[in-house]
Design a protein around this motif. Structure first.
Motif, PDB file in Angstrom:
ATOM      1  N   THR A  25       0.813  -1.222   0.000  1.00 44.42           N
ATOM      2  CA  THR A  25       0.000   0.000   0.000  1.00 44.42           C
ATOM      3  C   THR A  25       0.844   1.267   0.000  1.00 44.42           C
ATOM      4  O   THR A  25       0.299   2.370  -0.040  1.00 44.42           O
ATOM      5  N   ASP A  26       2.170   1.103   0.066  1.00 42.57           N
ATOM      6  CA  ASP A  26       3.096   2.238   0.072  1.00 42.57           C
ATOM      7  C   ASP A  26       2.754   3.214   1.194  1.00 42.57           C
ATOM      8  O   ASP A  26       2.689   4.427   0.992  1.00 42.57           O
ATOM      9  N   THR A  27       2.521   2.683   2.376  1.00 40.06           N
ATOM     10  CA  THR A  27       2.196   3.509   3.543  1.00 40.06           C
ATOM     11  C   THR A  27       3.048   3.064   4.729  1.00 40.06           C
ATOM     12  O   THR A  27       3.558   1.938   4.760  1.00 40.06           O
ATOM     13  N   LEU A  28       3.178   3.961   5.683  1.00 42.36           N
ATOM     14  CA  LEU A  28       3.856   3.627   6.929  1.00 42.36           C
ATOM     15  C   LEU A  28       2.782   3.371   7.984  1.00 42.36           C
ATOM     16  O   LEU A  28       2.062   4.280   8.385  1.00 42.36           O
ATOM     17  N   LEU A  29       2.667   2.109   8.405  1.00 43.33           N
ATOM     18  CA  LEU A  29       1.674   1.756   9.415  1.00 43.33           C
ATOM     19  C   LEU A  29       2.184   2.110  10.805  1.00 43.33           C
ATOM     20  O   LEU A  29       3.385   2.247  11.021  1.00 43.33           O
ATOM     21  N   LYS A  30       1.272   2.240  11.741  1.00 47.33           N
ATOM     22  CA  LYS A  30       1.646   2.557  13.111  1.00 47.33           C
ATOM     23  C   LYS A  30       2.466   1.417  13.710  1.00 47.33           C
ATOM     24  O   LYS A  30       2.166   0.243  13.484  1.00 47.33           O
ATOM     25  N   TYR A  31       3.505   1.762  14.449  1.00 44.77           N
ATOM     26  CA  TYR A  31       4.359   0.760  15.072  1.00 44.77           C
ATOM     27  C   TYR A  31       3.521  -0.134  15.983  1.00 44.77           C
ATOM     28  O   TYR A  31       2.811   0.356  16.873  1.00 44.77           O
ATOM     29  N   ASN A  32       3.605  -1.442  15.747  1.00 36.90           N
ATOM     30  CA  ASN A  32       2.769  -2.390  16.477  1.00 36.90           C
ATOM     31  C   ASN A  32       3.474  -2.824  17.761  1.00 36.90           C
ATOM     32  O   ASN A  32       4.025  -3.932  17.850  1.00 36.90           O
ATOM     33  N   ASP A  33       3.429  -1.971  18.755  1.00 37.13           N
ATOM     34  CA  ASP A  33       4.121  -2.236  20.016  1.00 37.13           C
ATOM     35  C   ASP A  33       3.547  -3.453  20.728  1.00 37.13           C
ATOM     36  O   ASP A  33       4.292  -4.255  21.312  1.00 37.13           O
ATOM     37  N   VAL A  34       2.226  -3.618  20.676  1.00 36.16           N
ATOM     38  CA  VAL A  34       1.580  -4.742  21.358  1.00 36.16           C
ATOM     39  C   VAL A  34       2.053  -6.070  20.779  1.00 36.16           C
ATOM     40  O   VAL A  34       2.399  -7.005  21.523  1.00 36.16           O
ATOM     41  N   LEU A  35       2.096  -6.158  19.465  1.00 39.45           N
ATOM     42  CA  LEU A  35       2.495  -7.411  18.814  1.00 39.45           C
ATOM     43  C   LEU A  35       3.979  -7.703  19.049  1.00 39.45           C
ATOM     44  O   LEU A  35       4.364  -8.846  19.304  1.00 39.45           O
ATOM     45  N   VAL A  36       4.805  -6.679  18.978  1.00 41.57           N
ATOM     46  CA  VAL A  36       6.240  -6.864  19.213  1.00 41.57           C
ATOM     47  C   VAL A  36       6.491  -7.372  20.628  1.00 41.57           C
ATOM     48  O   VAL A  36       7.275  -8.305  20.846  1.00 41.57           O
ATOM     49  N   ARG A  37       5.830  -6.763  21.610  1.00 39.65           N
ATOM     50  CA  ARG A  37       6.000  -7.206  22.998  1.00 39.65           C
ATOM     51  C   ARG A  37       5.492  -8.639  23.204  1.00 39.65           C
ATOM     52  O   ARG A  37       6.078  -9.409  23.973  1.00 39.65           O
ATOM     53  N   SER A  38       4.432  -8.991  22.505  1.00 39.39           N
ATOM     54  CA  SER A  38       3.894 -10.354  22.616  1.00 39.39           C
ATOM     55  C   SER A  38       4.889 -11.374  22.077  1.00 39.39           C
ATOM     56  O   SER A  38       5.059 -12.462  22.656  1.00 39.39           O
ATOM     57  N   ILE A  39       5.556 -11.036  20.992  1.00 36.37           N
ATOM     58  CA  ILE A  39       6.550 -11.941  20.412  1.00 36.37           C
ATOM     59  C   ILE A  39       7.742 -12.079  21.348  1.00 36.37           C
ATOM     60  O   ILE A  39       8.309 -13.174  21.513  1.00 36.37           O
TER      61      ILE A  39
END
Length: 217
Positions: A25-39
């Motif tokens: 989509t050629d966009t910058l999505l919001k940093y997924n802090d929740v998913l990163v911390r879960s991993i």
């Protein structure tokens, strides 16, 4: 059967899928802090399980055929790590693209409304970044400014100039599209007001042309 059951590695797959969606989509999505911390929490769980499995095996006598669980846990830990690194590297590359899109104007990039790689205004970049990504951009900008003021100080080169159309002349006639205040140039301070036309040294205003404040005529 529990339909809510989740396998190890599913979260990392979601992270990579998000990066692919950002690219498509050629966009910058919001940093997924929740998913990163879960991993990261999943990594710690896997490391705990792996250590427990290793404690039951004599040192230096691990046979993958006899202990496939150890190999499985090691593989999952390694995969999660690669996915985390790929996600963050992907975001840093997009941030650098955005930085060059606005001609290296970090305050403009971190303002409420900034430009996209396609040049479309009205994107709130700052709200999509993690604190560490903001720190990265500041360090990246500071390093480039140090390089420009040092290595390129005596050269007729504008580090932040676009390279799609190499300049033919050192000076350029420009028209002010938006008020940008007083700018220090080679011939002194110039107050660029909307509608004004003037002949200036290209290296002094190239970043303003890239940012859309001036238009070459």
């Amino acid at each position: 059967m529990n339909t809510n059951a989740r396998q190890y590695g599913d979260l990392a797959t979601q992270l990579i899928t998000e990066s692919r969606r950002s690219t498509s989509t050629d966009t910058l999505l919001k940093y997924n802090d929740v998913l990163v911390r879960s991993i990261i929490r999943e990594q710690r769980q896997l490391e705990t399980i792996l250590e427990a499995s290793l404690s039951k095996v004599p040192p230096n006598n691990i046979d993958p055929q006899k202990h496939p669980d150890i190999l499985l846990y090691q593989t999952m830990i390694s995969r999660n790590k690669r996915c985390l690194l790929a996600y963050h590297n992907h975001r840093l590359e997009r941030l650098k693209d955005l930085f060059w899109t606005v001609g290296g104007a970090l305050p403009l990039l971190l303002s409420t409304s900034s430009a996209t790689p396609g040049g479309q205004p009205g994107v709130d970049v700052r709200s999509k970044l993690s604190p560490h990504e903001v720190d990265f951009l500041r360090s990246y900008s500071a390093s480039l400014l140090t390089f420009r003021s040092g290595v390129l100080a005596t050269e007729e080169v504008d580090l932040f100039a676009p390279i799609s159309r190499p300049p033919k002349d050192l000076h350029v006639q420009v028209r002010v599209i938006r008020d940008c205040g007083v700018i220090q140039t080679e011939v002194g301070a110039l107050d660029f007001k909307k509608g004004q036309r003037t002949l200036v040294r290209r290296g002094d205003v190239e970043h303003l042309i890239v940012q859309g404040y001036l238009e070459e005529v």
